[in-house]
Write a protein that holds these residues in place. Structure first.
Motif, short mmCIF file in Angstrom:
data_model
loop_
_atom_site.label_atom_id
_atom_site.label_comp_id
_atom_site.label_asym_id
_atom_site.label_seq_id
_atom_site.Cartn_x
_atom_site.Cartn_y
_atom_site.Cartn_z
N TRP A 258 -2.79 -1.33 -6.52
CA TRP A 258 -1.96 -1.35 -7.72
C TRP A 258 -2.44 -0.31 -8.73
N ALA A 259 -3.74 -0.18 -8.89
CA ALA A 259 -4.29 0.81 -9.82
C ALA A 259 -3.92 2.23 -9.38
N LEU A 260 -3.93 2.46 -8.06
CA LEU A 260 -3.57 3.77 -7.54
C LEU A 260 -2.10 4.09 -7.83
N MET A 261 -1.22 3.12 -7.67
CA MET A 261 0.20 3.33 -7.95
C MET A 261 0.44 3.58 -9.43
N ARG A 262 -0.25 2.83 -10.29
CA ARG A 262 -0.07 3.02 -11.72
C ARG A 262 -0.64 4.36 -12.17
N ARG A 263 -1.77 4.74 -11.62
CA ARG A 263 -2.43 5.97 -12.04
C ARG A 263 -1.59 7.20 -11.69
N HIS A 264 -0.96 7.19 -10.53
CA HIS A 264 -0.18 8.35 -10.08
C HIS A 264 1.32 8.17 -10.28
N ARG A 265 1.71 7.06 -10.89
CA ARG A 265 3.11 6.79 -11.21
C ARG A 265 4.01 6.89 -9.96
N ILE A 266 3.61 6.19 -8.96
CA ILE A 266 4.40 6.13 -7.73
C ILE A 266 4.75 4.67 -7.46
N LYS A 267 5.81 4.46 -6.70
CA LYS A 267 6.33 3.12 -6.48
C LYS A 267 6.09 2.61 -5.06
N ALA A 268 5.50 3.43 -4.23
CA ALA A 268 5.24 3.01 -2.85
C ALA A 268 4.03 3.74 -2.31
N LEU A 269 3.30 3.05 -1.44
CA LEU A 269 2.12 3.64 -0.79
C LEU A 269 2.22 3.40 0.71
N PRO A 270 2.17 4.45 1.52
CA PRO A 270 2.09 4.22 2.96
C PRO A 270 0.75 3.60 3.32
N VAL A 271 0.77 2.75 4.33
CA VAL A 271 -0.46 2.10 4.80
C VAL A 271 -0.80 2.72 6.15
N VAL A 272 -2.02 3.23 6.27
CA VAL A 272 -2.42 3.95 7.47
C VAL A 272 -3.74 3.38 8.00
N ASP A 273 -4.04 3.75 9.25
CA ASP A 273 -5.36 3.41 9.79
C ASP A 273 -6.30 4.60 9.58
N ARG A 274 -7.45 4.53 10.16
CA ARG A 274 -8.45 5.57 9.91
C ARG A 274 -8.03 6.93 10.48
N TYR A 275 -7.07 6.95 11.38
CA TYR A 275 -6.59 8.20 11.98
C TYR A 275 -5.29 8.68 11.34
N ARG A 276 -4.92 8.10 10.22
CA ARG A 276 -3.69 8.43 9.48
C ARG A 276 -2.44 8.06 10.26
N HIS A 277 -2.55 7.13 11.20
CA HIS A 277 -1.36 6.60 11.86
C HIS A 277 -0.70 5.60 10.92
N LEU A 278 0.60 5.67 10.79
CA LEU A 278 1.31 4.80 9.87
C LEU A 278 1.42 3.40 10.45
N VAL A 279 1.02 2.38 9.65
CA VAL A 279 1.11 1.00 10.11
C VAL A 279 1.99 0.15 9.20
N GLY A 280 2.39 0.68 8.06
CA GLY A 280 3.24 -0.09 7.15
C GLY A 280 3.42 0.65 5.84
N ILE A 281 4.05 -0.04 4.87
CA ILE A 281 4.25 0.52 3.54
C ILE A 281 4.22 -0.61 2.54
N VAL A 282 3.63 -0.37 1.39
CA VAL A 282 3.58 -1.36 0.33
C VAL A 282 4.24 -0.77 -0.90
N THR A 283 5.11 -1.55 -1.53
CA THR A 283 5.86 -1.08 -2.68
C THR A 283 5.64 -1.99 -3.88
N GLN A 284 6.09 -1.55 -5.02
CA GLN A 284 6.02 -2.39 -6.20
C GLN A 284 6.77 -3.71 -5.99
N ALA A 285 7.87 -3.62 -5.25
CA ALA A 285 8.63 -4.84 -4.98
C ALA A 285 7.82 -5.85 -4.20
N ASP A 286 6.94 -5.39 -3.30
CA ASP A 286 6.07 -6.31 -2.55
C ASP A 286 5.12 -7.04 -3.48
#
Length: 391
Positions: A258-286
């Motif tokens: 949440w702090a990362l989203m507020r700091r950079h004024r973004i509404k969604a963050l992709p969720v990745v593993d250690r290899y940058r493979h996409l595993v999900g997305i988290v949004t303000q709505a979540d």
């Protein structure tokens, strides 16, 4: 101001022998040729029929041939409009006669003054018509000193030719006379220029254009639309995306995300593993949904309190609420490849309800992030470089 003559000659000399391209098809060429023949033939026949009996001058003047080219080949040109044809030819011929009468023994000077004065009169009467210069010169060359020649054949030829032009151009689907249409309603915010912008550019250009102002505006808009369609098909997601976007992992705490989203004024963050493979997305709505704010509306204090309780880490090994991103993220994520055309994303954002699209490369690796705001920026600037707007 110093002029580089070598550069000027190098740039402009090829234009002396390079033909100007004409973007018209065979059907339009045939329309022009047939109209010129029929129109001039009708005007000539009627002029001959109506010419004063026994007049010592011809019943048809050569400049009418040049007027024919303008009326039937470029009927939208300001130089080809009825006022320009009739008034331009008539006042020019009248000035030519005046020069013959004033300088009967100096034909060279009379010819120069006749053409220059004809141009001045046409500009003054807003009737600029290139054949008018020829009409003035013709009066000097044939030594016409009788004022009646101005009315017949010059004015008579012009009126009859314009009448033929009105009939033929209208019958073949060309607007003649070409009356300028009123300025359109104020442009939307998506347009890149307004009527005032066009007027300002024309004022700076400060030259006579052989295109009516309303047609010029339509041509500019049509060219913008064509460029926009081509651009939307050639642009790829990689051209507009934010590369290497901020991302979190499954085990990132809610407070940190949440702090990362507020700091950079973004509404969604992709969720990745250690290899940058996409595993999900988290949004303000979540966050709001898991804080219970989607089904239990409350005041500002209630919102802040519920979010604070959600984000506050629970001490100890057991918790009755989500603690990390992986517990609230959306696992089924709509993704697009970096090479996908931007035009394909319009239905995804408009009808699909998506606001953020992760851009992936080979191996499902996260490459970038594309938002609705990015697409709107591309749509809003059809003639300009893309300006990415983050939401």
């Amino acid at each position: 101001m110093r002029i580089d003559m070598k550069r000027v000659l190098r740039e402009r000399l090829p234009g002396l022998w390079r033909p100007v391209g004409m973007a018209i098809d065979r059907r339009e060429r045939l329309r022009v040729v047939c109209g010129a023949g029929l129109g001039l033939g009708l005007a000539a026949w009627l002029s001959h029929l109506l010419a004063p009996w026994g007049a010592p001058w011809p019943w048809l003047v050569a400049p009418i041939g040049a007027s024919t080219v303008l009326i039937f080949a470029v009927p939208a040109s300001p130089l080809a409009q009825p006022w320009a044809v009739v008034v331009g030819n008539t006042v020019s011929a009248a000035f030519g006669v005046a020069c013959v009468r004033a300088l009967p023994h100096q034909p060279e000077l009379a010819a120069a003054l006749a053409v220059a004065g004809a141009i001045a009169l046409m500009l003054l009467t807003r009737s600029l018509h290139p054949p008018g210069g020829a009409a003035a010169l013709l009066m000097v060359l044939v030594g016409a000193s009788d004022w009646r020649v101005v009315l017949a054949p010059v004015a008579l030829n012009s009126v009859l030719l314009v009448a033929a032009g009105v009939i033929y151009n209208t019958a073949t689907g060309r607007r003649y006379p070409h009356v300028a249409t009123p300025a359109a309603a104020p442009p939307s915010t998506l347009e890149t220029f307004a009527e005032a912008d066009l007027d300002a550019v024309l004022a700076r250009y400060n030259q006579v254009l052989d295109v009516p102002r309303d047609d010029l505006g339509e041509l500019v808009r049509a060219a913008q639309e064509q460029a926009h369609r081509r651009r939307m098909q050639t642009l790829r997601c990689r051209d507009l995306m934010t590369p290497d976007p901020h991302a979190v992992e499954f085990g990132t705490s809610l407070q940190e995300a949440w702090a990362l989203m507020r700091r950079h004024r973004i509404k969604a963050l992709p969720v990745v593993d250690r290899y940058r493979h996409l595993v999900g997305i988290v949004t303000q709505a979540d966050f709001l949904r898991h804080a219970g704010l989607d089904d239990r509306p409350g005041g500002l204090d209630g919102i802040e309190g519920r979010l604070k309780r959600l984000l506050q880490p629970t001490p100890g090994p057991r918790s009755d609420k989500p603690e990390v991103v992986g517990q609230i993220m959306t696992r089924k994520v709509r993704v697009v490849s970096a090479e996908r055309p931007l035009a394909d994303l319009v239905p995804l954002f408009s009808a699909g309800g998506h606001h953020h699209l992760p851009i992936i490369g080979p191996g499902n690796r996260l490459m970038g992030m594309l938002t609705q705001a990015d697409l709107v920026a591309a749509l809003a600037s059809p003639g300009a470089r893309v300006i990415t707007i983050r939401d």
